[in-house]
Design an enzyme around this catalytic site. Structure first.
Site, PDB file in Angstrom:
ATOM      1  N   GLU A 283       0.830  -1.119  -0.046  1.00 49.58           N
ATOM      2  CA  GLU A 283       0.138  -0.220   0.026  1.00 49.58           C
ATOM      3  C   GLU A 283       1.198   1.084   0.493  1.00 49.58           C
ATOM      4  O   GLU A 283       1.127   2.566   0.492  1.00 49.58           O
ATOM      5  CB  GLU A 283      -1.043   0.418   1.107  1.00 49.58           C
ATOM      6  CG  GLU A 283      -0.451   0.090   2.925  1.00 49.58           C
ATOM      7  CD  GLU A 283       0.101  -1.116   3.290  1.00 49.58           C
ATOM      8  OE1 GLU A 283       0.278  -1.934   2.116  1.00 49.58           O
ATOM      9  OE2 GLU A 283      -0.052  -1.609   4.424  1.00 49.58           O
ATOM     10  N   HIS A 307      -8.278  -4.475  -1.490  1.00 47.68           N
ATOM     11  CA  HIS A 307      -7.222  -4.388   0.206  1.00 47.68           C
ATOM     12  C   HIS A 307      -5.829  -3.352  -0.302  1.00 47.68           C
ATOM     13  O   HIS A 307      -6.040  -2.276   1.158  1.00 47.68           O
ATOM     14  CB  HIS A 307      -7.133  -5.409   0.219  1.00 47.68           C
ATOM     15  CG  HIS A 307      -5.882  -6.049   1.279  1.00 47.68           C
ATOM     16  ND1 HIS A 307      -6.543  -6.365   2.177  1.00 47.68           N
ATOM     17  CD2 HIS A 307      -4.321  -4.977   1.474  1.00 47.68           C
ATOM     18  CE1 HIS A 307      -5.818  -6.449   3.190  1.00 47.68           C
ATOM     19  NE2 HIS A 307      -4.398  -5.792   3.083  1.00 47.68           N
ATOM     20  N   GLU A 308      -5.466  -2.645  -1.066  1.00 47.68           N
ATOM     21  CA  GLU A 308      -4.846  -2.237  -1.012  1.00 47.68           C
ATOM     22  C   GLU A 308      -5.030  -0.337  -0.579  1.00 47.68           C
ATOM     23  O   GLU A 308      -4.807   0.756  -0.767  1.00 47.68           O
ATOM     24  CB  GLU A 308      -3.503  -2.220  -1.610  1.00 47.68           C
ATOM     25  CG  GLU A 308      -2.387  -3.457  -2.205  1.00 47.68           C
ATOM     26  CD  GLU A 308      -2.648  -4.235  -0.898  1.00 47.68           C
ATOM     27  OE1 GLU A 308      -1.701  -3.356  -0.260  1.00 47.68           O
ATOM     28  OE2 GLU A 308      -2.215  -5.017  -0.862  1.00 47.68           O
TER      29      GLU A 308
HETATM   30  N1  BES Z   1       0.961  -4.141   3.818  1.00 46.24           N
HETATM   31  C1  BES Z   1       0.723  -5.783   2.862  1.00 46.24           C
HETATM   32  C2  BES Z   1       2.149  -6.429   2.660  1.00 46.24           C
HETATM   33  C3  BES Z   1       3.241  -6.833   3.595  1.00 46.24           C
HETATM   34  C4  BES Z   1       2.840  -7.146   5.382  1.00 46.24           C
HETATM   35  C5  BES Z   1       4.510  -5.997   3.378  1.00 46.24           C
HETATM   36  C6  BES Z   1       3.664  -7.369   6.035  1.00 46.24           C
HETATM   37  C7  BES Z   1       5.285  -6.297   4.890  1.00 46.24           C
HETATM   38  C8  BES Z   1       5.604  -7.213   5.775  1.00 46.24           C
HETATM   39  C9  BES Z   1      -0.275  -5.653   2.514  1.00 46.24           C
HETATM   40  O1  BES Z   1      -1.176  -4.459   2.188  1.00 46.24           O
HETATM   41  C10 BES Z   1      -0.999  -6.665   1.839  1.00 46.24           C
HETATM   42  O2  BES Z   1      -1.850  -7.571   3.157  1.00 46.24           O
HETATM   43  N2  BES Z   1      -0.773  -8.005   0.611  1.00 46.24           N
HETATM   44  C11 BES Z   1      -1.596  -8.736   0.907  1.00 46.24           C
HETATM   45  C12 BES Z   1      -3.040  -8.704  -0.025  1.00 46.24           C
HETATM   46  C13 BES Z   1      -3.820  -9.204   0.334  1.00 46.24           C
HETATM   47  C14 BES Z   1      -5.166  -8.860  -0.007  1.00 46.24           C
HETATM   48  C15 BES Z   1      -3.972 -10.361   2.006  1.00 46.24           C
HETATM   49  C16 BES Z   1      -0.049  -9.862  -0.176  1.00 46.24           C
HETATM   50  O3  BES Z   1       0.728  -9.380  -0.504  1.00 46.24           O
HETATM   51  O4  BES Z   1      -0.990 -11.430   0.025  1.00 46.24           O
HETATM   52 ZN    ZN Z   2      -2.894  -5.344   3.710  1.00 48.50          ZN
END
Ligand code: BES
Ligand code: ZN
Length: 613
Positions: A283, A307-308
């Protein structure tokens, strides 16, 4: 009136948590060496050159600081940075770079005085800087130009910028990036897509953000707008497909705004990265970084974009104060994502997604164990990599907690509460404790019935899944379950007319424990799952292929592992294959070949699998 004038005179106080606690600086973060309660970075000015031949960012950062307590030392976070020199108010000073900790990196100590305003650090990154991935042309869609992207969350920003790497404080920033002139540089701030950089790009983020939202990407990129505030960045050969896939973006933004108020970040774009991006999405403010694996042609995986986008409020505007409070970022975001999906695609559709997730959550808790302390929403990650706390619990247990509150309060009351919560805490940080108090004072005290239905402490500080876990039903999935039962019994191929990706996923997950080699042959002959281009279905299929030693899928699995670097897929696939003694030698070889193509965060996780951790 007087206090309003006062606020106008001190712009930073606008974002103050409470008087004397500017931007939440008094919260102790176990994952940062920094001392923002004493001296806080308020603005950062970055000047970096991206050198693709040496895989280094080289340049300097100016940190504008405010010395709150007459501190004599500014403590910063770094990870594998080469610090060339440091100046304080333009005069060279001696600095100390302490020995490195494997998780936290090295503390950089800089002597300061009460009159210190600007600290300048000349530095360069290491070629294997954890946040950065330098891609060869072969790893891109266009195959002609190299590519660079960053991934700073959770504590990787310190591997490309020396800073106070804690989500507990926020700063504004500006940047100048120099790169090869045929490439475009992009950062996590509002920007003009028509800027012809000619190798020099300048950026300005006027709104305060935490360090983990610092992001940079450099590549052969083009832009296509949906409207005047939203569009897609991608490599030219990907742009058309991506633009088609995400065409509901303007509607998603409008729905989100109806729920939680005006979109605060001026512009919302999506950057589609090459497939080695280790996450589904990130995000980064104004420009979500996304994996190309959600581009299927049928728009079936766009909930990830919802989500993002939702993080624009939960996370980016109201931010977890420490990584122990991570569920405040992700649980709220998954909840919000689901509301956006429901608004645009209807309740039946959202129910399918919610049920798939709840089943996963139940499975995760069963594997982790009901009494596992890591099944609490509020975590204790001291001494551990914050990455360890970033599984299903924060996301899904967090989301179902909020859903339970919604059900108990009624949607109107709950929505009004949430809208007010976001409005009152814009540009601030939030701890779990503070949220629980706010919830009590602003919702529960007036509505004692909610408290009877939902035990907040049990959800937040307890392990396992509380009894008030919402029951999700999906009428679509009832049909799928019947088809799955028939297939398990007689290998009857289901009638999949009008099935979506989610129907297939539910089907595959339901039959998975009962699959045999023969059943895999039957399904593959009919549906050709081995060749499927939909990454979610492909992943479930490959997990089944490993479990039943379905050899005809191995080559496709190997190709998948050699192109896709998304950790959510590749880590379970490696784990499952490595746990199988007959497959272990093969999968080890596959990993040896694929490993150089992965981002450092994926490499770390998968190395641990093979080291038996
Ligand atoms: N902020 C997260 C990605 C993240 C979390 C990066 C912790 C580093 C450490 C992002 O918003 C996220 O949750 N991405 C998910 C997708 C979502 C639809 C559940 C992913 O990358 O799978
Ligand atoms: Zn997330």
């Amino acid at each position: 009136m007087k206090s309003i004038l006062f606020l106008m005179l001190i712009p930073f106080a606008m974002f103050a948590d409470k008087p004397g606690d500017e931007r939440g600086v008094n919260i102790k973060d176990a994952h940062s060496y920094s001392n923002p309660a004493e001296i806080v970075v308020q603005h950062l000015d970055l000047n970096l050159k991206a050198d693709f031949s040496t895989k280094k960012l080289v340049g300097f950062v100016d940190l504008q600081v405010k010395n709150l307590t007459d501190a004599d030392t500014l403590r910063l976070d770094t990870y594998n940075l080469k610090i060339e020199s440091v100046k304080v108010n333009d005069a060279p000073v001696k600095f100390i770079l302490k020995p490195a900790d494997e998780i936290l990196g090295s503390e950089l100590d800089i002597p300061v005085t009460a009159s210190t305003k600007v600290v300048t650090i000349n530095y360069e990154t290491s070629p294997d800087a954890r946040a950065l991935q330098w891609l060869s042309p072969e790893q891109t869609a266009g195959k002609i130009y190299p590519f660079l992207f960053t991934q700073s969350e959770a504590i990787l920003a310190r591997s490309w910028i020396p800073l106070q790497d804690t989500p507990g404080i926020k700063f504004t920033w500006t940047a100048t990036i120099h790169c090869p002139k045929e490439l475009m540089a992009l950062m996590s701030c509002p920007q003009n897509p028509k800027q012809i950089g000619n190798g020099n790009y300048s950026f300005k983020m006027p709104l305060p953000v935490p360090s983990y939202l610092m992001a940079l990407s450099i590549g052969d990129l083009a832009y296509k707008a949906y409207d005047n505030r939203c569009g897609i960045y991608a490599e030219p050969v990907m742009l058309g497909k991506a633009f088609h896939e995400f065409s509901d973006l303007p509607a998603m933004i409008a729905s989100a705004e109806q729920l939680y108020g005006k979109y605060p970040w001026i512009q919302y774009d999506v950057l589609v990265l090459p497939p080695s991006f280790p996450f589904g999405g990130m995000e980064n403010p104004c420009v979500t970084f996304a994996t190309p694996t959600i581009i299927t042609g049928d728009r079936s995986l766009v909930s990830l974009i919802a989500h993002e986008l939702a993080h624009s409020w939960s996370g980016n505007l109201v931010t977890n104060a420490t990584w122990n409070d991570f569920w405040l970022n992700e649980g709220f975001t998954v909840y919000f994502e689901s509301r956006i999906m429901e608004k645009i695609y209807g309740k039946d559709y959202a129910d399918m997604l919610n049920l798939l997730s709840q089943n996963e959550l139940k499975h995760t808790v069963a594997v982790m164990g009901d009494n596992n302390p890591d099944t609490k929403l509020f975590l204790d990650l001291k001494g551990r990599d914050p990455d360890d706390g970033m599984g299903d619990i924060a996301y899904e247990k967090g989301r179902f907690f909020l859903m339970a509150l919604e059900e108990a309060a009624g949607r109107d009351v709950w929505d009004a509460f949430l809208k007010k919560y976001f409005e009152e805490h814009r540009f601030q940080t939030m701890t779990t404790e503070k949220f629980v108090k706010y919830l009590d004072a602003n919702l529960l005290q007036e509505n004692p019935l909610i408290k009877q239905k939902v035990n907040v402490d049990e959800w937040v500080y307890g392990t396992g899944l509380p009894k008030s876990l919402p029951v999700i039903k999906s009428r679509y999935f009832d049909t799928v379950e019947k088809a799955a039962a028939a297939f398990i019994k007689t290998s009857a191929i289901p009638d999949t007319t009008r099935w979506t990706t989610h129907h297939y996923l539910h089907f595959l997950r339901t039959v998975a424990p009962e699959m045999t080699y023969e059943k895999a042959v039957a399904l593959d002959n009919h549906f050709h799952f081995t060749q499927i281009q939909n990454s979610e279905i492909a992943f479930d299929w490959f997990m089944i292929a490993i479990a039943c030693h379905y050899k005809p899928a191995y080559q496709a699995l190997e190709n998948f592992l050699n192109t896709v670097g998304r950790r959510k897929y590749i880590a379970p696939l490696y784990r499952k294959a490595a746990a199988d003694t007959t497959l272990k030698p093969w999968i080890e070889k596959v990993y040896q070949t694929a490993r150089p193509g992965y981002h450092a965060v994926a490499v770390k996780t998968i190395d641990e699998i093979f080291e038996g951790k």
